[in-house]
Design a protein around this motif. Structure first.
Motif, PDB file in Angstrom:
ATOM      1  N   ALA A  93       0.715  -1.472  -0.330  1.00  0.00           N
ATOM      2  CA  ALA A  93      -0.316  -0.185  -0.100  1.00  0.00           C
ATOM      3  C   ALA A  93       0.555   1.156   0.258  1.00  0.00           C
ATOM      4  O   ALA A  93       0.587   2.199  -0.951  1.00  0.00           O
ATOM      5  CB  ALA A  93      -0.912  -0.093   0.805  1.00  0.00           C
ATOM      6  N   PHE A 304      -1.405  -7.196  -9.259  1.00  0.00           N
ATOM      7  CA  PHE A 304      -1.891  -6.986  -7.518  1.00  0.00           C
ATOM      8  C   PHE A 304      -1.267  -5.321  -7.628  1.00  0.00           C
ATOM      9  O   PHE A 304      -2.213  -4.691  -6.839  1.00  0.00           O
ATOM     10  CB  PHE A 304      -1.290  -7.608  -6.153  1.00  0.00           C
ATOM     11  CG  PHE A 304      -2.046  -7.004  -5.102  1.00  0.00           C
ATOM     12  CD1 PHE A 304      -2.833  -7.054  -4.709  1.00  0.00           C
ATOM     13  CD2 PHE A 304      -1.129  -6.860  -4.140  1.00  0.00           C
ATOM     14  CE1 PHE A 304      -3.351  -6.736  -3.350  1.00  0.00           C
ATOM     15  CE2 PHE A 304      -1.310  -6.482  -2.627  1.00  0.00           C
ATOM     16  CZ  PHE A 304      -2.470  -6.375  -2.537  1.00  0.00           C
ATOM     17  N   THR A 305      -0.516  -5.483  -7.904  1.00  0.00           N
ATOM     18  CA  THR A 305       0.618  -3.873  -7.804  1.00  0.00           C
ATOM     19  C   THR A 305      -0.114  -3.290  -8.892  1.00  0.00           C
ATOM     20  O   THR A 305      -0.388  -1.910  -7.994  1.00  0.00           O
ATOM     21  CB  THR A 305       2.450  -4.493  -8.199  1.00  0.00           C
ATOM     22  OG1 THR A 305       2.406  -5.265  -7.690  1.00  0.00           O
ATOM     23  CG2 THR A 305       3.105  -2.503  -7.742  1.00  0.00           C
ATOM     24  N   ARG A 307      -3.031  -3.233 -10.023  1.00  0.00           N
ATOM     25  CA  ARG A 307      -4.475  -2.933  -9.419  1.00  0.00           C
ATOM     26  C   ARG A 307      -4.221  -1.811  -8.132  1.00  0.00           C
ATOM     27  O   ARG A 307      -5.664  -0.831  -8.117  1.00  0.00           O
ATOM     28  CB  ARG A 307      -4.845  -3.760  -8.770  1.00  0.00           C
ATOM     29  CG  ARG A 307      -5.747  -4.770  -9.844  1.00  0.00           C
ATOM     30  CD  ARG A 307      -7.039  -5.806  -9.226  1.00  0.00           C
ATOM     31  NE  ARG A 307      -6.614  -7.175  -8.472  1.00  0.00           N
ATOM     32  CZ  ARG A 307      -5.866  -7.525  -8.295  1.00  0.00           C
ATOM     33  NH1 ARG A 307      -5.390  -8.347  -9.971  1.00  0.00           N
ATOM     34  NH2 ARG A 307      -5.680  -8.414  -7.143  1.00  0.00           N
ATOM     35  N   GLU A 308      -3.777  -2.416  -7.096  1.00  0.00           N
ATOM     36  CA  GLU A 308      -3.564  -1.420  -5.727  1.00  0.00           C
ATOM     37  C   GLU A 308      -2.871  -0.119  -6.213  1.00  0.00           C
ATOM     38  O   GLU A 308      -3.600   0.968  -5.134  1.00  0.00           O
ATOM     39  CB  GLU A 308      -2.488  -1.634  -5.166  1.00  0.00           C
ATOM     40  CG  GLU A 308      -2.850  -3.751  -4.103  1.00  0.00           C
ATOM     41  CD  GLU A 308      -4.115  -3.017  -3.051  1.00  0.00           C
ATOM     42  OE1 GLU A 308      -5.537  -3.340  -3.777  1.00  0.00           O
ATOM     43  OE2 GLU A 308      -3.435  -2.633  -2.072  1.00  0.00           O
ATOM     44  N   THR A 309      -2.033   0.569  -7.304  1.00  0.00           N
ATOM     45  CA  THR A 309      -1.368   1.144  -7.910  1.00  0.00           C
ATOM     46  C   THR A 309      -2.498   2.412  -8.319  1.00  0.00           C
ATOM     47  O   THR A 309      -2.644   3.282  -8.167  1.00  0.00           O
ATOM     48  CB  THR A 309      -0.470   1.197  -8.815  1.00  0.00           C
ATOM     49  OG1 THR A 309       0.320   0.307  -8.271  1.00  0.00           O
ATOM     50  CG2 THR A 309       0.050   2.661  -9.135  1.00  0.00           C
ATOM     51  N   ARG A 311      -5.958   2.250  -7.469  1.00  0.00           N
ATOM     52  CA  ARG A 311      -6.721   2.092  -6.692  1.00  0.00           C
ATOM     53  C   ARG A 311      -6.515   2.840  -5.750  1.00  0.00           C
ATOM     54  O   ARG A 311      -7.421   3.985  -5.553  1.00  0.00           O
ATOM     55  CB  ARG A 311      -7.440   0.633  -5.523  1.00  0.00           C
ATOM     56  CG  ARG A 311      -7.995   0.552  -4.695  1.00  0.00           C
ATOM     57  CD  ARG A 311      -8.699  -0.330  -4.126  1.00  0.00           C
ATOM     58  NE  ARG A 311      -7.274  -1.289  -3.306  1.00  0.00           N
ATOM     59  CZ  ARG A 311      -8.066  -1.263  -2.143  1.00  0.00           C
ATOM     60  NH1 ARG A 311      -8.782  -0.588  -1.578  1.00  0.00           N
ATOM     61  NH2 ARG A 311      -7.058  -2.009  -0.954  1.00  0.00           N
ATOM     62  N   TRP A 312      -5.256   3.450  -5.566  1.00  0.00           N
ATOM     63  CA  TRP A 312      -4.796   4.100  -3.963  1.00  0.00           C
ATOM     64  C   TRP A 312      -4.421   6.043  -4.848  1.00  0.00           C
ATOM     65  O   TRP A 312      -4.909   6.279  -4.324  1.00  0.00           O
ATOM     66  CB  TRP A 312      -3.707   3.492  -3.541  1.00  0.00           C
ATOM     67  CG  TRP A 312      -3.938   2.391  -2.138  1.00  0.00           C
ATOM     68  CD1 TRP A 312      -3.616   1.091  -2.705  1.00  0.00           C
ATOM     69  CD2 TRP A 312      -4.158   3.277  -1.209  1.00  0.00           C
ATOM     70  NE1 TRP A 312      -3.876   0.644  -1.418  1.00  0.00           N
ATOM     71  CE2 TRP A 312      -4.468   1.626  -0.917  1.00  0.00           C
ATOM     72  CE3 TRP A 312      -5.083   4.081  -0.507  1.00  0.00           C
ATOM     73  CZ2 TRP A 312      -4.988   1.404   0.683  1.00  0.00           C
ATOM     74  CZ3 TRP A 312      -5.260   3.954   0.610  1.00  0.00           C
ATOM     75  CH2 TRP A 312      -5.659   2.575   1.177  1.00  0.00           C
TER      76      TRP A 312
END
Ligand code: MLT
Length: 324
Positions: A93, A304-305, A307-309, A311-312
């Motif tokens: 995160a 995942f990296t 997607r999370e990039t 999203r955040w």
């Protein structure tokens, strides 16, 4: 330069590159951890670092490069030579949120790194100082509401997972608790134990030793189910805060441009670590989990990296959130 000389140089390069990869590693490998020693990222990096050292016959040496919510270390890692002798372990995160939060964080969490594997998934726990006059989560929330702005919590810096988890806690409970940023969750926990801090949204990787030593109190786990190794700790929902679920993923990356045979060596070693009973036990004893089927490949971490990039970055832009 003549065409033939160019060909000779190219041929020499092709011959050297696989050789360098074949005897990798032939000297110690630096593992950049962007938080202070003793915190969850550092602990996970050391557990896997020991396995990698033992398996590959060279020391994997942790270098703590803390500051700016983990972005100082991430920037340093992104600029390292991509030869496999510098690798990077971060909490996903803050890694992906960093560039959106800090103008100085001139790195791209996706383009500048190569995923090797996730080390651990860890739920956050609501942890309070030993003598706080609240015996459970409901009493803690009531106590915090009765004392707005008077309690404080520690985190590993603006944008770190322990910060974001507490921001969410404040939003969901309507409490106002003062943020105190540290260079890592390890030093923050020391101040919780000494009573300087009141509260933390910590990970098991950090707090389990203190919990076992009975120097802090753990009020709830922020996930849907109780952690099997901690059957007495209620979920946040059971303790009166439904919907409060936050977990952290700690992951290993190489630097973009690292030769493929070296990436393959690192990910094969990661796969062996997942099968190593002693490494698994150390992670599980710290109230955390190794990645399960479907989560345990470099491709899964890469996706995942990404997607999370997204999203955040969107959440930070929408909320106009800034690192103070
Ligand atoms: C965090 O994001 O809060 C980190 O996991 C902190 C740390 O490793 O110290």
């Amino acid at each position: 330069m003549k065409f033939r000389s160019l060909l000779a140089i190219a041929a020499a390069f092709v011959a050297i590159a696989p050789a360098a990869a074949q005897d990798y590693p032939n000297k110690p490998v630096t593992v950049i951890v962007p938080f202070a020693a003793g915190g969850p990222t550092d602990v996970a990096a050391r557990i896997y670092g020991e396995f990698f050292s033992r398996t590959l016959g060279q020391q994997f040496v942790i270098e703590n490069v803390a500051g700016a919510g983990g972005t100082t270390g991430a920037l340093r890692a992104s600029r390292a030579t991509p030869d496999g002798y510098t690798i990077f372990v971060h909490n996903v995160a803050p890694h992906v949120a960093g560039p959106a939060l800090y103008p100085s964080a001139q790195y791209d969490p996706v383009k500048n790194f190569e995923p090797i594997g996730t080390l651990a998934f860890a739920a956050h726990y609501i942890v309070v100082k030993k003598d706080l006059p609240a015996k459970d989560l409901k009493e803690f929330i009531a106590f915090a509401k009765a004392n707005p702005g008077k309690l404080n919590y520690g985190s590993a810096g603006a944008g770190s997972a322990t910060h974001l988890a507490c921001v969410l806690f404040g939003q969901q409970t309507g409490t106002e608790i003062t943020h105190v940023p540290y260079r890592g969750t390890g030093p923050a926990l020391n101040d919780l134990v000494s009573g300087t801090l009141d509260f933390m949204c910590d990970q098991g990787l950090n707090m389990m030793g203190q919990y076992r030593g009975n120097t802090v109190r753990v009020l709830a786990v922020a996930q849907a189910n109780r952690f099997p190794g901690l059957p007495d700790i209620p979920t946040a929902a059971e303790a009166g805060l439904p919907g409060y679920e936050v977990s952290a993923a700690t992951a290993m990356y190489a630097i973009a441009g690292t030769p493929k045979p070296i990436l393959d060596r690192l990910s094969a070693t990661m796969q062996a670590a997942y099968k190593d009973a002693a490494t698994r036990k150390r992670i599980e004893d710290l109230a955390s989990e190794m990645p399960g089927a479907g989560q345990d490949t470099p491709a899964a971490l890469g996706a995942f990296t990404v997607r999370e990039t997204a999203r955040w970055t969107e959440a930070i832009k929408k909320g106009n959130i800034k690192a103070q």
